[in-house]
Design an enzyme around this catalytic site. Structure first.
Site: not given
Ligand code: ARG
Length: 455
Positions: A154, A275, A281, A288
């Site tokens: 979880h 980025s 970044k 992804e």
């Protein structure tokens, strides 16, 4: 361009219908398979004497020549499909004798035969790419060594586990995917030729000869199923959908581990992106994109299922829509596995972050519970007792390991001073005894097992 079927038509095809129905821009991928089928077919026609040996040799040589000349195939050439492309060029190359190549067959049996050959090849390429990914994961597990992190359920901290154990879980899952794809091979390995358009042929087509030439071990037992069923392609996309579920979950884990919240892994600069606005970044785009692309693989499976449902037997043109889905899924899968292998091979670990993740006494609650069970306290009673101690510590604003033995004994007489030895991640993982557990000895044995298996 002349179609393979013009005789009964008075008019040319409307340009819109051409645009709507032509499939060369997709089925050019079958070119190599189709040439192989044509060569086998030409040899077979000579073998059964329906054409002369000389004609057969002319066809074979012509096919070999155009196979070289047409490479790389232009997907935008003005031909209805790959079959028409080959037939037209063969006629140009060797003249009238080319008109004999299509004897006793139809594009219905031809296209599904070429697709089966294509699929065997793709399964073997994906199998090799999967093996590479498993090997990369195994090396990653070696790098992680005996490093221990908080295992989660979880997404809440549960118990200490070896990070290598977590990585090897994906080796096991991907290996199951490989075996699923290899199982499928026996259902792909069926020759549809001889089915003709639907009913079979009255010509003495030698299917055994063709099967041998094209390395098929079985011949289709029903011509209608052979030309119109796409169960084997549906199974392929199902297998890929399951594989992509695994790739997506793996990606999600790496995305989490790469986040500042976990901070377990560092991605090599060559496999990360920045980025355009925030200069600091460094993002995990490989993972992804895999997670995102999983959606289009599921979509392809759904599309193929829907294309088939409600189709009367036998062939219907709807079935042409099988190929964009299958070809795209195969291409995406191979590429994803290749980039994933490279990305994984260059990943490094931040073992300080591993340590931080297990610096939390709650992680040892199950060890405390099993401590009591070993002293014959009934399981549910032990569970309740440890639960109460956890609550007590929380209310007192203390860590469990800070509670003196005296307090422990107020909750159960079975607690002795050795209870305080349980608060070590190493002790926790080494205490595991079941096969498949996170015990470092078992994890090492698993690693050795995979090293041998993947050699
Ligand atoms: N392009 C077709 C397909 O992919 C080939 C078979 C066409 N057959 C036909 N009768 N029009 O299924």
């Amino acid at each position: 361009m002349k179609a393979l079927w013009g005789g009964r038509f008075k008019k040319e095809m409307h340009p819109l219908l051409k645009e709507f129905s032509y499939s060369l821009n997709v089925d050019w991928e079958l070119f190599d398979a189709e040439i192989a089928v044509d060569i086998a077919w030409a040899k077979m026609l000579g073998h059964i004497g329906i054409i002369t040996q000389d004609e057969s040799a002319k066809l074979v040589n012509g096919l070999k020549a155009i196979s070289k000349e047409l490479q790389p195939v232009d997907p935008n050439a003005p031909f209805e499909d790959v079959h028409t492309l080959i037939q037209t060029h063969l006629e140009k190359k060797i003249g009238n004798v080319a008109k004999k190549i299509h004897t006793g067959r139809s594009r219905n049996d031809l296209v599904v035969t070429s697709t089966r050959i294509y699929l065997k090849q793709k399964i073997s390429e994906i199998d090799a790419a999967l093996k590479k990914t498993e090997t990369a994961l195994l090396h990653t597990a070696q790098k992680a060594g005996d490093g221990i992190v908080a295992g989660v359920t979880h997404l809440r901290k549960a118990q200490p586990i070896l990070l290598a154990h977590h990585l090897l879980a994906y080796v096991a899952m991907l290996d199951e995917d490989r075996s699923r794809l290899n199982d499928l091979l026996k259902r792909v390995d069926v020759l549809p030729l001889g089915s003709a358009a639907l009913a079979g042929s009255s010509l003495p087509i030698d299917q055994k000869f063709l099967a041998k030439e094209l390395s098929f071990s079985k011949i289709a037992g029903n011509s209608l199923a052979a030309v119109s069923d796409r169960g084997f392609l549906t199974e392929f996309l199902s297998d890929l959908a399951i594989l992509w579920v695994h790739l997506s979950r793996l990606s999600e884990d790496f995305i989490l581990w790469n986040s500042e919240f976990f901070n377990y892994v560092e991605i090599d600069d060559a496999f990360a992106t920045g980025s355009s606005l925030m200069p600091q970044k460094k993002n995990p785009d490989v993972f992804e994109l895999i997670r995102g692309r999983t959606g289009s693989i599921f979509g392809h499976l759904q599309a193929l299922l829907t294309v088939q449902k409600g189709l009367p037997l036998s062939y219907n043109r709807d079935l042409q829509e099988d190929k964009p889905a299958v070809f795209d899924a195969a291409r995406k899968t191979k590429l994803a596995l290749e980039i994933l292998s490279e990305t994984l091979s260059t990943i490094s670990f931040n073992k300080e972050a591993f340590k931080k993740s297990v610096a939390e006494d709650h992680l040892f609650s199950t060890d405390l519970l099993e401590y009591l069970v070993r002293k014959k306290v009934p399981f549910s009673e032990a569970h309740e007792t440890v639960g109460k101690i956890v609550r007590h510590a929380e209310e007192a604003g203390k860590n469990l390991s800070q509670l003196p033995v005296k307090i422990w004994q107020q909750f159960s007489e079975y607690f002795e001073s050795d209870v305080l030895d349980l608060f070590k991640p190493e002790t926790s993982v080494e205490a595991k005894k079941t096969k498949g557990s996170t015990n470092p000895t078992f994890v090492k044995a698993e690693r050795t097992k995979w090293e041998k298996a993947l050699k």
